[in-house]
Design a protein around this motif. Structure first.
Motif, PDB file in Angstrom:
ATOM      1  N   TRP A   1      15.898  -5.650 -13.812  1.00 31.77           N
ATOM      2  CA  TRP A   1      14.966  -6.219 -13.318  1.00 31.77           C
ATOM      3  C   TRP A   1      13.586  -5.820 -13.888  1.00 31.77           C
ATOM      4  CZ3 TRP A   1      11.026  -4.626  -9.818  1.00 31.77           C
ATOM      5  CH2 TRP A   1      10.145  -5.776  -9.248  1.00 31.77           C
ATOM      6  N   MET A   2      13.330  -4.302 -13.680  1.00 31.02           N
ATOM      7  CA  MET A   2      11.971  -3.789 -14.256  1.00 31.02           C
ATOM      8  C   MET A   2      11.742  -4.261 -15.860  1.00 31.02           C
ATOM      9  SD  MET A   2      11.744  -0.128 -12.864  1.00 31.02           S
ATOM     10  CE  MET A   2      12.810   0.270 -11.247  1.00 31.02           C
ATOM     11  N   PHE A   3      12.981  -3.922 -16.507  1.00 25.12           N
ATOM     12  CA  PHE A   3      12.839  -4.432 -18.151  1.00 25.12           C
ATOM     13  C   PHE A   3      12.250  -5.669 -18.287  1.00 25.12           C
ATOM     14  CE2 PHE A   3      14.487  -5.560 -22.082  1.00 25.12           C
ATOM     15  CZ  PHE A   3      13.943  -4.628 -23.081  1.00 25.12           C
TER      16      PHE A   3
ATOM     17  N   ALA B   1       4.664 -16.320 -17.152  1.00 22.90           N
ATOM     18  CA  ALA B   1       6.131 -16.735 -16.646  1.00 22.90           C
ATOM     19  C   ALA B   1       5.993 -16.616 -15.127  1.00 22.90           C
ATOM     20  CB  ALA B   1       7.010 -15.816 -17.168  1.00 22.90           C
ATOM     21  N   GLU B   2       6.888 -17.121 -14.481  1.00 21.14           N
ATOM     22  CA  GLU B   2       7.260 -17.035 -13.036  1.00 21.14           C
ATOM     23  C   GLU B   2       7.619 -15.495 -12.677  1.00 21.14           C
ATOM     24  OE1 GLU B   2       9.412 -19.498 -10.858  1.00 21.14           O
ATOM     25  OE2 GLU B   2       8.688 -21.296 -12.297  1.00 21.14           O
ATOM     26  N   ALA B   3       7.266 -14.974 -11.583  1.00 15.61           N
ATOM     27  CA  ALA B   3       7.895 -13.753 -11.095  1.00 15.61           C
ATOM     28  C   ALA B   3       9.460 -13.728 -11.064  1.00 15.61           C
ATOM     29  CB  ALA B   3       7.300 -13.369  -9.680  1.00 15.61           C
ATOM     30  N   LEU B   4      10.088 -12.984 -11.529  1.00 20.35           N
ATOM     31  CA  LEU B   4      11.609 -12.785 -11.340  1.00 20.35           C
ATOM     32  C   LEU B   4      12.089 -12.392  -9.939  1.00 20.35           C
ATOM     33  CD1 LEU B   4      12.455 -11.215 -14.711  1.00 20.35           C
ATOM     34  CD2 LEU B   4      12.549 -13.402 -14.318  1.00 20.35           C
ATOM     35  N   GLU B   5      13.202 -13.025  -9.394  1.00 23.28           N
ATOM     36  CA  GLU B   5      13.667 -12.600  -8.116  1.00 23.28           C
ATOM     37  C   GLU B   5      14.100 -10.988  -8.308  1.00 23.28           C
ATOM     38  OE1 GLU B   5      16.392 -15.143  -6.052  1.00 23.28           O
ATOM     39  OE2 GLU B   5      15.374 -16.878  -6.904  1.00 23.28           O
ATOM     40  N   TYR B   6      13.672 -10.110  -7.353  1.00 24.62           N
ATOM     41  CA  TYR B   6      14.334  -9.062  -7.127  1.00 24.62           C
ATOM     42  C   TYR B   6      15.624  -9.017  -6.911  1.00 24.62           C
ATOM     43  CZ  TYR B   6      13.862  -3.851  -6.050  1.00 24.62           C
ATOM     44  OH  TYR B   6      14.162  -2.571  -5.998  1.00 24.62           O
ATOM     45  N   PRO B   7      16.336  -8.122  -7.661  1.00 20.23           N
ATOM     46  CA  PRO B   7      17.907  -8.039  -7.405  1.00 20.23           C
ATOM     47  C   PRO B   7      18.483  -7.782  -5.907  1.00 20.23           C
ATOM     48  CG  PRO B   7      17.235  -6.257  -8.469  1.00 20.23           C
ATOM     49  CD  PRO B   7      16.270  -6.975  -8.435  1.00 20.23           C
ATOM     50  N   VAL B   8      19.540  -8.435  -5.592  1.00 17.97           N
ATOM     51  CA  VAL B   8      20.027  -8.442  -4.103  1.00 17.97           C
ATOM     52  C   VAL B   8      21.072  -6.981  -4.389  1.00 17.97           C
ATOM     53  CG1 VAL B   8      21.443  -9.336  -2.367  1.00 17.97           C
ATOM     54  CG2 VAL B   8      19.732 -10.613  -3.626  1.00 17.97           C
ATOM     55  N   ALA B   9      20.916  -6.293  -3.343  1.00 18.82           N
ATOM     56  CA  ALA B   9      21.548  -4.902  -3.451  1.00 18.82           C
ATOM     57  C   ALA B   9      23.219  -5.359  -2.986  1.00 18.82           C
ATOM     58  CB  ALA B   9      21.220  -3.865  -2.353  1.00 18.82           C
ATOM     59  N   VAL B  10      24.009  -4.260  -3.517  1.00 16.57           N
ATOM     60  CA  VAL B  10      25.482  -4.716  -3.096  1.00 16.57           C
ATOM     61  C   VAL B  10      25.648  -4.411  -1.616  1.00 16.57           C
ATOM     62  CG1 VAL B  10      27.861  -3.884  -3.231  1.00 16.57           C
ATOM     63  CG2 VAL B  10      26.292  -3.981  -5.245  1.00 16.57           C
ATOM     64  N   ARG B  11      26.353  -5.302  -0.916  1.00 19.41           N
ATOM     65  CA  ARG B  11      26.334  -5.178   0.715  1.00 19.41           C
ATOM     66  C   ARG B  11      27.223  -4.104   0.577  1.00 19.41           C
ATOM     67  NH1 ARG B  11      28.751  -5.807   4.559  1.00 19.41           N
ATOM     68  NH2 ARG B  11      30.185  -7.421   5.349  1.00 19.41           N
TER      69      ARG B  11
ATOM     70  N   ALA C   1      14.215 -11.287   0.533  1.00 17.02           N
ATOM     71  CA  ALA C   1      12.607 -11.417   0.380  1.00 17.02           C
ATOM     72  C   ALA C   1      12.276 -12.224  -0.427  1.00 17.02           C
ATOM     73  CB  ALA C   1      12.366  -9.842  -0.379  1.00 17.02           C
ATOM     74  N   PRO C   2      10.797 -12.508  -0.348  1.00 14.12           N
ATOM     75  CA  PRO C   2      10.463 -13.635  -1.161  1.00 14.12           C
ATOM     76  C   PRO C   2      10.513 -13.400  -2.546  1.00 14.12           C
ATOM     77  CG  PRO C   2       8.612 -12.970   0.405  1.00 14.12           C
ATOM     78  CD  PRO C   2      10.006 -11.964   0.621  1.00 14.12           C
ATOM     79  N   ALA C   3      10.612 -14.639  -3.520  1.00  8.61           N
ATOM     80  CA  ALA C   3      10.872 -14.229  -4.907  1.00  8.61           C
ATOM     81  C   ALA C   3       9.574 -13.218  -5.539  1.00  8.61           C
ATOM     82  CB  ALA C   3      10.746 -15.621  -5.683  1.00  8.61           C
ATOM     83  N   GLY C   4      10.212 -12.225  -6.192  1.00  8.87           N
ATOM     84  CA  GLY C   4       9.375 -11.432  -6.862  1.00  8.87           C
ATOM     85  C   GLY C   4       8.675 -10.092  -5.854  1.00  8.87           C
ATOM     86  N   ALA C   5       8.878 -10.229  -4.813  1.00  5.66           N
ATOM     87  CA  ALA C   5       8.221  -9.576  -3.859  1.00  5.66           C
ATOM     88  C   ALA C   5       9.323  -8.373  -3.672  1.00  5.66           C
ATOM     89  CB  ALA C   5       8.159  -9.855  -2.369  1.00  5.66           C
TER      90      ALA C   5
END
Length: 93
Positions: free
Chosen positions: A42-44, A53-63, A73-77
């Protein structure tokens, strides 16, 4: 003493700890490695995308067991304590 040393898959351990009884230390470490790799990707991608470009969605952690249902979380936050896109761009510049 016998109860203390019951195997992980015993009925008592499963009743006491729920699905956490299925997870070993290796499972937790693997989930952490997957989360870190997703954050790195995601950082890269965030740093190397165009300015328009639109902000990328932050990855969801493994449950993990006992986490409950995470609030999205909101997209990109970024989550608290994690850098946002601006901080990443500044760091990698």
């Amino acid at each position: 003493m016998l109860v203390k040393h019951l195997p992980r898959d015993s009925a008592l351990v499963r009743d006491l700890h729920g699905e956490a009884a299925d997870w070993s230390v290796t499972d937790y470490l693997l989930a952490t490695a997957v989360d870190q790799l997703a954050e790195s990707n995601w950082m890269f991608a965030t740093v190397n995308q165009g300015e328009e470009a639109e902000a990328l969605e932050y990855p969801v952690a493994v449950r993990r067991p006992g986490d409950g249902v995470p609030d999205p979380a909101p997209a990109g936050a970024p989550e608290e304590g994690r850098p946002g896109p601006g901080a990443l761009t500044q760091f990698f510049s």
